[in-house]
Design a protein around this motif. Structure first.
Motif, short mmCIF file in Angstrom:
data_model
loop_
_atom_site.label_atom_id
_atom_site.label_comp_id
_atom_site.label_asym_id
_atom_site.label_seq_id
_atom_site.Cartn_x
_atom_site.Cartn_y
_atom_site.Cartn_z
N UNK A 155 0.87 -1.18 0.00
CA UNK A 155 0.00 0.00 0.00
C UNK A 155 0.90 1.22 0.00
N UNK A 156 0.81 2.03 -1.05
CA UNK A 156 1.62 3.24 -1.17
C UNK A 156 0.67 4.39 -1.47
N UNK A 157 0.66 5.37 -0.59
CA UNK A 157 -0.24 6.52 -0.73
C UNK A 157 -1.69 6.06 -0.88
N UNK A 158 -2.04 4.97 -0.18
CA UNK A 158 -3.41 4.47 -0.19
C UNK A 158 -3.78 3.67 -1.43
N UNK A 159 -2.80 3.31 -2.24
CA UNK A 159 -3.04 2.59 -3.50
C UNK A 159 -2.26 1.27 -3.45
N UNK A 160 -2.89 0.20 -3.90
CA UNK A 160 -2.20 -1.08 -4.00
C UNK A 160 -1.22 -1.05 -5.16
N UNK A 161 0.06 -1.27 -4.85
CA UNK A 161 1.11 -1.22 -5.86
C UNK A 161 1.90 -2.53 -5.82
N UNK A 162 2.00 -3.20 -6.96
CA UNK A 162 2.90 -4.34 -7.07
C UNK A 162 4.28 -3.76 -7.31
N UNK A 163 5.12 -3.82 -6.28
CA UNK A 163 6.49 -3.32 -6.38
C UNK A 163 7.37 -4.49 -6.79
N UNK A 164 7.93 -4.39 -7.97
CA UNK A 164 8.72 -5.49 -8.53
C UNK A 164 10.17 -5.41 -8.06
N UNK A 165 10.70 -6.55 -7.72
CA UNK A 165 12.07 -6.69 -7.25
C UNK A 165 13.04 -6.39 -8.39
N UNK A 166 14.01 -5.49 -8.17
CA UNK A 166 14.99 -5.20 -9.22
C UNK A 166 15.77 -6.44 -9.67
N UNK A 167 15.89 -7.42 -8.80
CA UNK A 167 16.64 -8.63 -9.13
C UNK A 167 15.75 -9.72 -9.75
N UNK B 185 -3.37 -1.92 -8.14
CA UNK B 185 -3.89 -1.10 -9.22
C UNK B 185 -2.75 -0.57 -10.08
N UNK B 186 -1.55 -0.64 -9.52
CA UNK B 186 -0.35 -0.09 -10.14
C UNK B 186 0.73 -1.17 -10.12
N UNK B 187 1.51 -1.25 -11.20
CA UNK B 187 2.66 -2.15 -11.25
C UNK B 187 3.90 -1.28 -11.44
N UNK B 188 4.80 -1.30 -10.45
CA UNK B 188 6.03 -0.52 -10.48
C UNK B 188 7.18 -1.44 -10.87
N UNK C 80 -2.99 -1.04 -20.18
CA UNK C 80 -4.20 -0.23 -20.38
C UNK C 80 -5.41 -1.14 -20.53
N UNK C 81 -5.28 -2.20 -21.33
CA UNK C 81 -6.39 -3.12 -21.55
C UNK C 81 -6.89 -3.74 -20.25
N UNK C 82 -5.96 -4.03 -19.33
CA UNK C 82 -6.33 -4.64 -18.05
C UNK C 82 -6.59 -3.60 -16.96
N UNK C 83 -6.64 -2.34 -17.36
CA UNK C 83 -6.95 -1.23 -16.44
C UNK C 83 -5.98 -1.18 -15.24
N UNK C 84 -4.72 -1.38 -15.55
CA UNK C 84 -3.66 -1.26 -14.55
C UNK C 84 -2.72 -0.15 -14.98
N UNK C 85 -2.21 0.57 -14.01
CA UNK C 85 -1.24 1.61 -14.30
C UNK C 85 0.16 0.98 -14.27
N UNK C 86 0.95 1.26 -15.30
CA UNK C 86 2.34 0.81 -15.37
C UNK C 86 3.24 1.98 -14.99
#
Length: 123
Positions: A7-19, A41-44, A70-76
């Motif tokens: 949860x980042x700024x109240x938004x669910x974010x998939x934070x991807x591992x740099x490795x 809702x967001x993929x980082x 965009x098609x899956x309504x997720x923010x990249x």
């Protein structure tokens, strides 16, 4: 660290591992989209995980990946320093500029900048 939903700024974010595994195909991007359905809702994605073809617009890879999100309504969100890629391509500079003005795909230098954008973004 593994890819994880935070949860980042109240938004669910998939934070991807740099490795983590590279995103070199559309199927790799779809794997991230699938993982996001665990509450994000967001993929980082760290810029370092994106194949060089993503930053070479002539390959059309970036467009295919962005369209899937965009098609899956997720923010990249591409996170990290892409200055070398920007220096090499006026088209990429234009894409980043226009993307950052919109709401679906962002390019940010770090997770703190992502938090600031999420805080300011309309919900």
């Amino acid at each position: 660290m593994a890819d994880e939903v935070q949860q980042r700024a109240g938004v669910g974010v998939l934070v991807c591992d740099p490795a983590g595994p590279p995103v070199a195909t559309v199927a790799d991007a779809l794997d991230l989209i699938g993982a996001a359905f665990l509450g994000a809702e967001v993929v980082a994605v760290p810029a370092s995980r994106l194949d060089a073809d993503f930053f070479s617009l002539g390959t059309r890879f970036a467009g295919e990946v962005m369209q899937k999100f965009v098609n899956y309504r997720l923010r990249l969100v591409v996170v990290g320093d892409i200055s070398a890629h920007l220096a090499a391509s006026a088209a990429l500079r234009a894409l980043v500029h226009e993307s950052n003005r919109a709401d679906h795909v962002w390019f940010v230098p770090d997770l703190d900048a992502l938090d600031a954008r999420l805080t300011a973004a309309p919900r």
